[in-house]
Design a protein around this motif. Sequence first.
Motif, PDB file in Angstrom:
ATOM      1  N   LEU A   1       1.168  -1.560 -32.372  1.00  0.00           N
ATOM      2  CA  LEU A   1       1.440  -0.126 -32.576  1.00  0.00           C
ATOM      3  C   LEU A   1      -0.026   0.630 -32.171  1.00  0.00           C
ATOM      4  CD1 LEU A   1       2.735   2.005 -34.056  1.00  0.00           C
ATOM      5  CD2 LEU A   1       1.507   1.481 -36.113  1.00  0.00           C
ATOM      6  N   GLU A   2      -1.128   0.249 -32.363  1.00  0.00           N
ATOM      7  CA  GLU A   2      -2.493   0.857 -32.040  1.00  0.00           C
ATOM      8  C   GLU A   2      -3.419  -0.255 -32.216  1.00  0.00           C
ATOM      9  OE1 GLU A   2      -3.672   4.045 -34.432  1.00  0.00           O
ATOM     10  OE2 GLU A   2      -3.321   3.110 -36.268  1.00  0.00           O
ATOM     11  N   SER A   3      -4.589   0.292 -31.333  1.00  0.00           N
ATOM     12  CA  SER A   3      -5.828  -0.683 -31.381  1.00  0.00           C
ATOM     13  C   SER A   3      -7.074  -0.060 -31.478  1.00  0.00           C
ATOM     14  CB  SER A   3      -5.636  -1.758 -30.223  1.00  0.00           C
ATOM     15  OG  SER A   3      -5.979  -0.565 -29.074  1.00  0.00           O
ATOM     16  N   ALA A   4      -8.109  -0.739 -32.049  1.00  0.00           N
ATOM     17  CA  ALA A   4      -9.347  -0.159 -31.784  1.00  0.00           C
ATOM     18  C   ALA A   4     -10.333  -1.248 -31.409  1.00  0.00           C
ATOM     19  CB  ALA A   4      -9.977   0.339 -33.137  1.00  0.00           C
TER      20      ALA A   4
ATOM     21  N   VAL B   1     -14.617  -6.814 -29.446  1.00  0.00           N
ATOM     22  CA  VAL B   1     -13.637  -7.284 -30.522  1.00  0.00           C
ATOM     23  C   VAL B   1     -12.654  -6.459 -30.676  1.00  0.00           C
ATOM     24  CG1 VAL B   1     -13.133  -8.089 -32.903  1.00  0.00           C
ATOM     25  CG2 VAL B   1     -15.450  -8.687 -32.054  1.00  0.00           C
ATOM     26  N   ALA B   2     -11.280  -7.011 -30.351  1.00  0.00           N
ATOM     27  CA  ALA B   2     -10.100  -5.820 -30.582  1.00  0.00           C
ATOM     28  C   ALA B   2      -9.549  -6.043 -31.956  1.00  0.00           C
ATOM     29  CB  ALA B   2      -9.403  -6.190 -29.545  1.00  0.00           C
ATOM     30  N   VAL B   3      -9.233  -4.775 -32.590  1.00  0.00           N
ATOM     31  CA  VAL B   3      -8.775  -5.054 -33.823  1.00  0.00           C
ATOM     32  C   VAL B   3      -7.433  -4.145 -33.672  1.00  0.00           C
ATOM     33  CG1 VAL B   3      -8.844  -4.241 -36.287  1.00  0.00           C
ATOM     34  CG2 VAL B   3     -10.962  -4.533 -34.750  1.00  0.00           C
TER      35      VAL B   3
ATOM     36  N   GLU C   1      -3.645  -1.928 -40.939  1.00  0.00           N
ATOM     37  CA  GLU C   1      -4.014  -0.403 -40.513  1.00  0.00           C
ATOM     38  C   GLU C   1      -5.476  -0.452 -40.097  1.00  0.00           C
ATOM     39  OE1 GLU C   1      -2.595   1.973 -43.832  1.00  0.00           O
ATOM     40  OE2 GLU C   1      -4.216   1.407 -45.117  1.00  0.00           O
ATOM     41  N   LEU C   2      -5.781   0.676 -39.477  1.00  0.00           N
ATOM     42  CA  LEU C   2      -7.062   0.930 -39.102  1.00  0.00           C
ATOM     43  C   LEU C   2      -7.515   2.029 -40.053  1.00  0.00           C
ATOM     44  CD1 LEU C   2      -6.568   1.497 -35.195  1.00  0.00           C
ATOM     45  CD2 LEU C   2      -7.529  -0.469 -36.397  1.00  0.00           C
TER      46      LEU C   2
ATOM     47  N   MET D   1      -9.978  13.326 -41.378  1.00  0.00           N
ATOM     48  CA  MET D   1      -9.494  14.070 -40.057  1.00  0.00           C
ATOM     49  C   MET D   1      -8.587  13.081 -39.530  1.00  0.00           C
ATOM     50  SD  MET D   1     -11.380  16.885 -40.298  1.00  0.00           S
ATOM     51  CE  MET D   1     -11.148  17.619 -38.639  1.00  0.00           C
ATOM     52  N   GLY D   2      -8.422  11.861 -39.770  1.00  0.00           N
ATOM     53  CA  GLY D   2      -7.682  10.892 -39.170  1.00  0.00           C
ATOM     54  C   GLY D   2      -7.963  10.230 -38.230  1.00  0.00           C
ATOM     55  N   LYS D   3      -9.419  10.460 -37.838  1.00  0.00           N
ATOM     56  CA  LYS D   3     -10.329   9.654 -36.849  1.00  0.00           C
ATOM     57  C   LYS D   3     -10.459   8.361 -37.279  1.00  0.00           C
ATOM     58  CE  LYS D   3     -14.283  10.672 -33.796  1.00  0.00           C
ATOM     59  NZ  LYS D   3     -15.013   9.322 -33.724  1.00  0.00           N
ATOM     60  N   VAL D   4     -10.348   7.222 -36.397  1.00  0.00           N
ATOM     61  CA  VAL D   4     -10.596   5.690 -36.616  1.00  0.00           C
ATOM     62  C   VAL D   4     -12.069   5.774 -36.820  1.00  0.00           C
ATOM     63  CG1 VAL D   4     -10.432   3.428 -35.852  1.00  0.00           C
ATOM     64  CG2 VAL D   4      -8.718   4.982 -35.413  1.00  0.00           C
ATOM     65  N   GLN D   5     -12.426   5.172 -37.969  1.00  0.00           N
ATOM     66  CA  GLN D   5     -13.705   4.708 -38.423  1.00  0.00           C
ATOM     67  C   GLN D   5     -14.237   3.365 -37.712  1.00  0.00           C
ATOM     68  OE1 GLN D   5     -14.177   7.936 -39.503  1.00  0.00           O
ATOM     69  NE2 GLN D   5     -15.431   7.561 -40.812  1.00  0.00           N
ATOM     70  N   LYS D   6     -14.847   3.662 -36.689  1.00  0.00           N
ATOM     71  CA  LYS D   6     -15.183   2.333 -36.053  1.00  0.00           C
ATOM     72  C   LYS D   6     -16.369   1.906 -36.565  1.00  0.00           C
ATOM     73  CE  LYS D   6     -13.141   2.664 -31.483  1.00  0.00           C
ATOM     74  NZ  LYS D   6     -12.967   2.455 -30.108  1.00  0.00           N
ATOM     75  N   ALA D   7     -17.283   2.637 -37.067  1.00  0.00           N
ATOM     76  CA  ALA D   7     -18.419   2.171 -37.884  1.00  0.00           C
ATOM     77  C   ALA D   7     -18.159   1.165 -38.853  1.00  0.00           C
ATOM     78  CB  ALA D   7     -19.036   3.308 -38.360  1.00  0.00           C
TER      79      ALA D   7
END
Length: 507
Positions: A427-430, A444-446, A482-483, A488-494
Amino acid sequence: MPPFASLHRTFVAQAERQPDKVLFELPGERNITYGETARTVRRIAARLVADGVTPGDRVAMQVEKSPEAIALYLATLQVGGVFLPLNTAYTGTEMDYFLDDARPRVLVCSPERRSEHAHREGGDLAVETLGTHTDGTLLNDPASPELHEAHEVSADDPAAILYTSGTTGRSKGAVLTHGNLASNCQALLTAWQFTEHDRLIHALPVFHVHGLFVAANMALAAGASLHYLTKFDTETIIDLLPRATVLMGVPTFYTRLLKSERLTPQACASMRLFVSGSAPLLASDHEAFEARTGHAILERYGMTETGMNTSNPYQDGPRKPGTVGLPLPGVEVRVVDPESGTSLPDGEIGSIEVRGPNVFTGYWQMPEKTASEFRADGFFITGDLGRIDEDGYLCIVGRGKDLVISGGYNIYPKEIEALLDAHPTVLESAVIGVPHPDFGETVVAVVVPAPGQDPQEAELLRFIADDLARFKHPRAVKVVPELPRNVMGKVQKAELRKQYASLFPTA
Ligand code: MCA
Ligand code: AMP
């Protein structure tokens, strides 16, 4: 040394002054002098002209490391061409992008990869080959003519384009001028007191700034010698240390050297300088290296777009672990508030910006992108975050840009995410960088499954393999429902980086 305008002319002057001096020492193989190299440069220059290269034309190179690859670089400068070196790890898909974007007149590839590029030939592109033992079409005629004239270049003329991936996922070609290369080389020669008496261990690739425009340029301009290795190998380097004076490397070099029992003060007796850059050197590695060898590694900070910006002192001050030192001569560095662009007091963390003769002119055919990365007063926004300490030393504390640096290679998550997202089970990745004991950071891919799907790591890695150089491949794939996102809906990579920080245990 008086100021110089072109690396090619400076090299020619060294070759005329000391034709019999060894430039390339290839361990267990041949030695190649300045005079021999100058002849090879002239032969390649004649061949490039015969292939139709005129000033301003791009000459692309994707070959294994050899002395002749450096000769090809110098020959390109001689004829006024623009050198475009490309990582040997790039796949066909990646090459398609660079060649479509840069439209070179000549592509020089390895003989083994000639057939991959056959379809590109014809029209405006000539394909030449160059192997690691002077084999290939570029040099296959021993009676080939030599070109003695050099195109008259000015400091503002483009000398090279180096691609560096953008946060948008699209790689951008940073256009570096003759003036950029010459001024930065000269600043480094002065700062590190590099002379013709130096013998530099060169184990870096020659398709990036560090190996080409720092290490090779400095040796060529100073008239020094290179212990020229096709790749990094711990034991070979330790064998060479007693006959060398300087080593330049990425932090992984030092992490690996420290693992060898043979790294001792005696082994380093003839060495005067160890330089690290391209990625952060762990303060603990700096300290361990000094304790083991008596040498404080000199860490410096640069970028493809700017060459080198700052350096810890060679003398006149301590080399402080965890810092990248002071601005090089002629380079201005400031730390500003990222929003307003106003300078911050020393000690405060902000966006690092640089200005000087080292800073590139812009991205190839991307005027808008270029404009957005410069301030009105000419400072370039590096995308790195830092602060200036009480002694004026710059400390890099993080990156504003979404970038992973693995073993000194830059990897942009966006490029990998776009490929993973195209898989039907995703569906989506980070994509994030996490600490790694050898490469400093690794990828690393999540991934989040598409409804009713069950993504498999091996299948996802296979799916992206053809489009992505091997060093960019994720070393782990984690499937999550889920990520994490902010309001704001921004993925929290930290958040993700924290969660997976111990995936590859360091020390
Ligand atoms: C190789 N591999 C890597 C990397 N290198 N994976 C992740 N990150 C890497 N850096 C993979 C290969 O694809 C292969 O995968 C496996 O690791 C072993 O490959 P090998 O060639 O044997 O690796 P190595 O020789 O041990 O190389 C590691 C290295 C090398 C010595 C750290 O990557 C290197 O020389 N890095 C320097 C990069 C550099 O010059 N950066 C400067 C950029 P598999 O076996 O699974 O197929 S210029 C810059 O950044 C700025 C301007 C600056 O400030 O300098
Ligand atoms: P590149 O785009 O390959 O030129 O990589 C440049 C980036 O590497 C910089 O913007 C920094 O993020 C990083 N870099 C280079 N040298 C250092 C260093 N000594 N310490 C920390 N980061 C560094």
